[in-house]
Enzyme design. Structure first.
Site, PDB file in Angstrom:
ATOM      1  N   THR A 154       0.860  -1.198   0.000  1.00  0.00           N
ATOM      2  CA  THR A 154       0.000   0.000   0.000  1.00  0.00           C
ATOM      3  C   THR A 154       0.891   1.241   0.000  1.00  0.00           C
ATOM      4  O   THR A 154       2.039   1.177   0.431  1.00  0.00           O
ATOM      5  CB  THR A 154      -0.868  -0.051   1.280  1.00  0.00           C
ATOM      6  OG1 THR A 154      -1.782  -1.129   1.127  1.00  0.00           O
ATOM      7  CG2 THR A 154      -1.632   1.230   1.531  1.00  0.00           C
ATOM      8  N   ARG A 182     -14.686  -7.116   0.616  1.00  0.00           N
ATOM      9  CA  ARG A 182     -13.912  -6.735   1.809  1.00  0.00           C
ATOM     10  C   ARG A 182     -13.565  -5.243   1.748  1.00  0.00           C
ATOM     11  O   ARG A 182     -13.272  -4.707   0.693  1.00  0.00           O
ATOM     12  CB  ARG A 182     -12.616  -7.541   1.858  1.00  0.00           C
ATOM     13  CG  ARG A 182     -11.708  -7.084   3.009  1.00  0.00           C
ATOM     14  CD  ARG A 182     -10.261  -7.430   2.770  1.00  0.00           C
ATOM     15  NE  ARG A 182      -9.433  -6.997   3.876  1.00  0.00           N
ATOM     16  CZ  ARG A 182      -8.444  -6.114   3.750  1.00  0.00           C
ATOM     17  NH1 ARG A 182      -8.168  -5.555   2.590  1.00  0.00           N
ATOM     18  NH2 ARG A 182      -7.730  -5.773   4.794  1.00  0.00           N
ATOM     19  N   SER A 184     -11.027  -2.339   2.888  1.00  0.00           N
ATOM     20  CA  SER A 184      -9.688  -2.062   3.407  1.00  0.00           C
ATOM     21  C   SER A 184      -9.736  -0.898   4.404  1.00  0.00           C
ATOM     22  O   SER A 184     -10.663  -0.097   4.391  1.00  0.00           O
ATOM     23  CB  SER A 184      -8.807  -1.703   2.217  1.00  0.00           C
ATOM     24  OG  SER A 184      -7.773  -0.858   2.605  1.00  0.00           O
ATOM     25  N   ASP A 185      -8.722  -0.802   5.238  1.00  0.00           N
ATOM     26  CA  ASP A 185      -8.651   0.328   6.184  1.00  0.00           C
ATOM     27  C   ASP A 185      -8.296   1.638   5.481  1.00  0.00           C
ATOM     28  O   ASP A 185      -8.510   2.718   6.037  1.00  0.00           O
ATOM     29  CB  ASP A 185      -7.557   0.059   7.223  1.00  0.00           C
ATOM     30  CG  ASP A 185      -6.191  -0.079   6.550  1.00  0.00           C
ATOM     31  OD1 ASP A 185      -5.989  -1.068   5.824  1.00  0.00           O
ATOM     32  OD2 ASP A 185      -5.348   0.832   6.693  1.00  0.00           O
ATOM     33  N   THR A 203      -0.220   1.477   6.754  1.00  0.00           N
ATOM     34  CA  THR A 203      -0.219   0.265   5.944  1.00  0.00           C
ATOM     35  C   THR A 203      -0.224  -0.921   6.894  1.00  0.00           C
ATOM     36  O   THR A 203       0.113  -0.769   8.070  1.00  0.00           O
ATOM     37  CB  THR A 203       0.988   0.215   4.992  1.00  0.00           C
ATOM     38  OG1 THR A 203       0.907  -0.986   4.201  1.00  0.00           O
ATOM     39  CG2 THR A 203       2.320   0.221   5.734  1.00  0.00           C
ATOM     40  N   GLY A 204      -0.600  -2.096   6.393  1.00  0.00           N
ATOM     41  CA  GLY A 204      -0.637  -3.273   7.257  1.00  0.00           C
ATOM     42  C   GLY A 204      -1.937  -4.023   7.051  1.00  0.00           C
ATOM     43  O   GLY A 204      -2.636  -3.811   6.061  1.00  0.00           O
ATOM     44  N   GLY A 206      -5.529  -4.536   7.233  1.00  0.00           N
ATOM     45  CA  GLY A 206      -6.644  -3.606   7.409  1.00  0.00           C
ATOM     46  C   GLY A 206      -7.512  -3.928   8.615  1.00  0.00           C
ATOM     47  O   GLY A 206      -7.931  -3.028   9.343  1.00  0.00           O
TER      48      GLY A 206
HETATM   49  N1  ASP Z   1      -3.914  -1.964   4.557  1.00  0.00           N
HETATM   50  C1  ASP Z   1      -4.165  -2.652   3.330  1.00  0.00           C
HETATM   51  C2  ASP Z   1      -5.405  -3.465   3.457  1.00  0.00           C
HETATM   52  O1  ASP Z   1      -5.584  -4.149   4.438  1.00  0.00           O
HETATM   53  C3  ASP Z   1      -3.052  -3.554   2.907  1.00  0.00           C
HETATM   54  C4  ASP Z   1      -1.679  -2.947   2.981  1.00  0.00           C
HETATM   55  O2  ASP Z   1      -1.419  -2.027   3.727  1.00  0.00           O
HETATM   56  O3  ASP Z   1      -0.803  -3.411   2.248  1.00  0.00           O
HETATM   57  O4  ASP Z   1      -6.202  -3.474   2.567  1.00  0.00           O
END
Ligand code: ASP
Length: 280
Positions: A154, A182, A184-185, A203-204, A206
């Site tokens: 992300t 789904r 995402s955050d 990022t991470g 979600g």
């Molecule tokens: N945060 C993003 C999600 O969960 C994924 C990512 O950060 O790579 O959709």
């Protein structure tokens, strides 16, 4: 003026040395180019500019290079937050546009500022965003082999402009192989948040970021007087009970720049015209 960008996580186990160097070079180029842009533009304009460049780079999981969902389609999400007006706009699960963050930018003028699914895609078409496939062959082969992709990627940016205004933008292709639908955050206040005191992009995973309300919590804590470092420490501690997986970048109105991640390592770069910091 301060600027920090991230390109998601770097997974040592699934990414080779060349990719790491390529990401370092891409982040350095983009942070410098975006800083030059910030000299003559607002924080809001600059975060859109920086995130567009990141979306255009297939190394990252946003725009071109986005991951493929469980049903073989790409759906992307992006959000923009203006710290001055405290308005957020975003698109959730938009399809076939080159730069989702630019659709979020157009939505900033609307009363209905966060659109999802076909509504977001139709809105983009009506506002001149042509049909564009963001799929790259590498993601298709990963999908076909049902492989975990080479780390999450992300993208995000936080900027503090000449007038002391803050803005944050985040864009993602999601986590890969997700159930269609789904959320995402990235296009929520957990993944992207700013006010006049602080801006944050995440990022991470979600689900972990939303469960912890991470970006909104960090911004609120800084607003209530926590130094950035302490706001991050407390908020990341709150991820520990469920092994939350997140990385964040931030800038406050005094020009302090900060980043932190949980167990994996986030790829990022910051620049203030003199000092360049790139993940190593
Ligand atoms: N945060 C993003 C999600 O969960 C994924 C990512 O950060 O790579 O959709």
């Amino acid at each position: 003026m301060k600027l920090i960008i991230h390109g998601g996580f770097f997974s040592e186990s699934s990414t080779n040395h060349e990719t790491k160097v390529a990401k370092q070079n891409a982040l350095e180029r983009i942070v410098k180019e975006s800083y030059a842009f910030l000299k003559t533009h607002t924080a809001v304009e600059t975060v859109v500019y920086a995130v567009s460049l990141l979306e255009d780079d297939a190394l990252f999981n946003a725009g071109i290079g986005s991951q493929i969902q469980g049903d073989g389609k790409i759906r992307m999400s992006a959000a923009l937050m203006d710290g001055e007006t405290q308005k957020m706009s975003g698109v959730i699960n938009i399809e076939e546009v080159k730069n989702p963050i630019q659709v979020a930018e157009v939505l900033m003028q609307e009363e209905d500022r966060v659109l999802g699914g076909s509504g977001a895609t139709n809105y983009a078409r009506q506002h001149g965003f042509e049909k564009f496939s963001t799929e790259i062959p590498q993601r298709r082969s990963e999908y076909e082999a049902k492989l975990e992709s080479a780390g999450l990627g992300t993208v995000g940016c936080v900027a503090l402009d000449n007038n002391g205004k803050l803005a944050a933008a985040t864009s993602t292709g999601g986590k890969g192989f997700e159930i269609p639908g789904r959320i995402s955050d990235s296009a929520t206040v957990a993944g992207n948040y700013a006010n006049s005191i602080c801006g944050v992009s995440l990022t991470g995973v979600g689900e972990d970021i939303v469960s912890n309300a991470t970006a909104a919590k960090i911004v609120t804590r800084v607003t209530d007087g926590f130094p950035l470092k302490d706001a991050f420490a407390k908020t990341f501690d709150e991820l520990l009970p469920y092994d939350g997986f997140a990385g964040a970048i931030a800038i406050d109105c005094d020009g302090n720049v900060f980043h932190q991640d949980s167990h994996p390592s986030m790829v990022f770069a910051s620049f203030d015209g003199k000092h360049l910091e790139v993940f190593s």
